[in-house]
Design a protein around this motif. Sequence first.
Motif, PDB file in Angstrom:
ATOM      1  N   ALA A 275       1.088  -1.198   0.092  1.00  0.00           N
ATOM      2  CA  ALA A 275      -0.113  -0.209   0.006  1.00  0.00           C
ATOM      3  C   ALA A 275       0.495   1.089   0.166  1.00  0.00           C
ATOM      4  CB  ALA A 275      -1.182  -0.306   1.406  1.00  0.00           C
ATOM      5  N   GLY A 276       2.321   1.155   0.639  1.00  0.00           N
ATOM      6  CA  GLY A 276       2.656   2.440   0.728  1.00  0.00           C
ATOM      7  C   GLY A 276       3.546   2.537  -0.808  1.00  0.00           C
TER       8      GLY A 276
ATOM      9  N   LEU B   1       3.612   6.124  -5.455  1.00  0.00           N
ATOM     10  CA  LEU B   1       3.060   6.396  -6.643  1.00  0.00           C
ATOM     11  C   LEU B   1       1.870   7.030  -8.011  1.00  0.00           C
ATOM     12  CD1 LEU B   1       4.509   2.705  -8.238  1.00  0.00           C
ATOM     13  CD2 LEU B   1       5.699   4.264  -7.893  1.00  0.00           C
ATOM     14  N   PHE B   2       2.282   7.537  -8.340  1.00  0.00           N
ATOM     15  CA  PHE B   2       1.481   8.467  -9.494  1.00  0.00           C
ATOM     16  C   PHE B   2       1.508   9.159 -11.083  1.00  0.00           C
ATOM     17  CE2 PHE B   2       4.493  11.875  -7.905  1.00  0.00           C
ATOM     18  CZ  PHE B   2       4.138  12.810  -8.824  1.00  0.00           C
ATOM     19  N   ILE B   3       0.837   8.950 -11.441  1.00  0.00           N
ATOM     20  CA  ILE B   3       0.842   9.019 -13.270  1.00  0.00           C
ATOM     21  C   ILE B   3       0.361  11.008 -13.287  1.00  0.00           C
ATOM     22  CG2 ILE B   3       0.320   8.551 -15.256  1.00  0.00           C
ATOM     23  CD1 ILE B   3      -0.630   5.548 -14.184  1.00  0.00           C
ATOM     24  N   VAL B   4       1.281  11.315 -14.820  1.00  0.00           N
ATOM     25  CA  VAL B   4       1.227  12.839 -14.662  1.00  0.00           C
ATOM     26  C   VAL B   4       0.439  12.974 -16.859  1.00  0.00           C
ATOM     27  CG1 VAL B   4       2.082  14.544 -15.248  1.00  0.00           C
ATOM     28  CG2 VAL B   4       2.945  13.266 -13.517  1.00  0.00           C
TER      29      VAL B   4
ATOM     30  N   GLY C 122       4.077  10.738 -17.983  1.00  0.00           N
ATOM     31  CA  GLY C 122       4.608   9.816 -17.131  1.00  0.00           C
ATOM     32  C   GLY C 122       4.682   9.484 -15.780  1.00  0.00           C
ATOM     33  N   LEU C 123       5.341   7.894 -15.461  1.00  0.00           N
ATOM     34  CA  LEU C 123       5.115   7.881 -13.696  1.00  0.00           C
ATOM     35  C   LEU C 123       6.818   8.850 -13.306  1.00  0.00           C
ATOM     36  CD1 LEU C 123       3.979   5.742 -12.101  1.00  0.00           C
ATOM     37  CD2 LEU C 123       5.863   3.753 -12.257  1.00  0.00           C
ATOM     38  N   ALA C 124       5.757   9.075 -11.703  1.00  0.00           N
ATOM     39  CA  ALA C 124       6.082   9.814 -11.124  1.00  0.00           C
ATOM     40  C   ALA C 124       6.686   9.650  -9.433  1.00  0.00           C
ATOM     41  CB  ALA C 124       5.977  11.708 -11.055  1.00  0.00           C
TER      42      ALA C 124
ATOM     43  N   GLN D 125       3.580  13.446   1.646  1.00  0.00           N
ATOM     44  CA  GLN D 125       3.510  14.692   0.441  1.00  0.00           C
ATOM     45  C   GLN D 125       1.971  14.296  -0.054  1.00  0.00           C
ATOM     46  OE1 GLN D 125       6.358  13.357  -1.807  1.00  0.00           O
ATOM     47  NE2 GLN D 125       8.252  15.177  -0.415  1.00  0.00           N
ATOM     48  N   THR D 126       1.201  15.537  -0.973  1.00  0.00           N
ATOM     49  CA  THR D 126       0.201  14.847  -1.503  1.00  0.00           C
ATOM     50  C   THR D 126       0.245  16.009  -3.303  1.00  0.00           C
ATOM     51  OG1 THR D 126      -0.405  16.843  -0.400  1.00  0.00           O
ATOM     52  CG2 THR D 126      -1.395  15.512   0.229  1.00  0.00           C
ATOM     53  N   ILE D 127      -0.625  15.783  -4.326  1.00  0.00           N
ATOM     54  CA  ILE D 127      -0.152  15.631  -5.117  1.00  0.00           C
ATOM     55  C   ILE D 127      -1.873  16.472  -5.569  1.00  0.00           C
ATOM     56  CG2 ILE D 127      -0.352  14.876  -8.202  1.00  0.00           C
ATOM     57  CD1 ILE D 127       2.283  14.233  -5.845  1.00  0.00           C
ATOM     58  N   VAL D 128      -1.102  17.879  -6.304  1.00  0.00           N
ATOM     59  CA  VAL D 128      -1.873  18.777  -6.968  1.00  0.00           C
ATOM     60  C   VAL D 128      -1.493  19.072  -8.376  1.00  0.00           C
ATOM     61  CG1 VAL D 128      -3.216  21.397  -7.128  1.00  0.00           C
ATOM     62  CG2 VAL D 128      -2.709  19.987  -4.738  1.00  0.00           C
TER      63      VAL D 128
END
Length: 290
Positions: free
Chosen positions: A16-17, A22-25, A47-49, A56-59
């Motif tokens: 899960a961690g 991982l997140f995709i742009v 791509g993958l980041a 940390q969070t993604i905006v």
Amino acid sequence: MRKTTLLIPVLVLVIAGALSSLFIVDEREKALVLQFGRVVAVKEDPGLAFKLPLVQTIVRYDDRILSRDVETLQITPSDDRRLEVDAFARYRIADVEQFRQAVGAGGIRSAESRLDSILRAETREVLGSVSSNEILSSDRATLMLRIRNAAIAEARNLGLEIIDVRLKRTDLPSANLDATFARMEAEREREAADEIARGNEAAQRIRAQADRTQVEIVSDAKRQSEIIRGEADAKRSAIFAAAYGADPEFFNFYRSLQAYRGALQGQNSSMVMSPDSEFFNYLKTTNVGD
């Protein structure tokens, strides 16, 4: 068995961690990595980041060209004719980090509200400096370019790039249409009257010139005719003089005949004069016996 039971939750947490880090742009967006509200990374390439899970969070922000319609404005040009103007702008987020710092968590909605204020102010300033005829004419590209150039610098402070500004509609308010049409009609009638007056003036000038030319031509023709007539009379007199000098007796006889023809016309012609008058010299007959 007990170790296996403990290992499964640990593996689940690890997986899960790992997944949460991982997140995709997407190629149509830009992403910011925030840590406690502060920007720590900018992800612009698709791509993958990676990010730190939980911390940390993604905006995400749209990286495409966006369109914004400006609410209808009432503009007062330099000639005090009020106009209703509809405009729209095309823009994109050029600097996503500066954009985040300028608008905070408000995002696109907050940015568009501030962009509306910028566009309204620049539209009023530019269109208020020219006449309504320039705004209503088909050649409005210069005005739209001025609005765009004036708004670019202020929009850059928001991290935005203004690509284009267009005027969709520029009309007179309905309340002013009748008065404006009446004024336009009066102006056209005045212009028509001015044109008619100038036409009449030109016609009078041309007519006077034609009359003067006619008088000059007729006068010159009469002068030439008198000259020709005088020359002809002189030639005639010279011919008569030459004829008289060649045979005076015949010339006197010829002139007497012309006088008889002119005097004795009609059936009731009568003359009263002395029989001894020289007028009858060539009508007298001499007796043979005398």
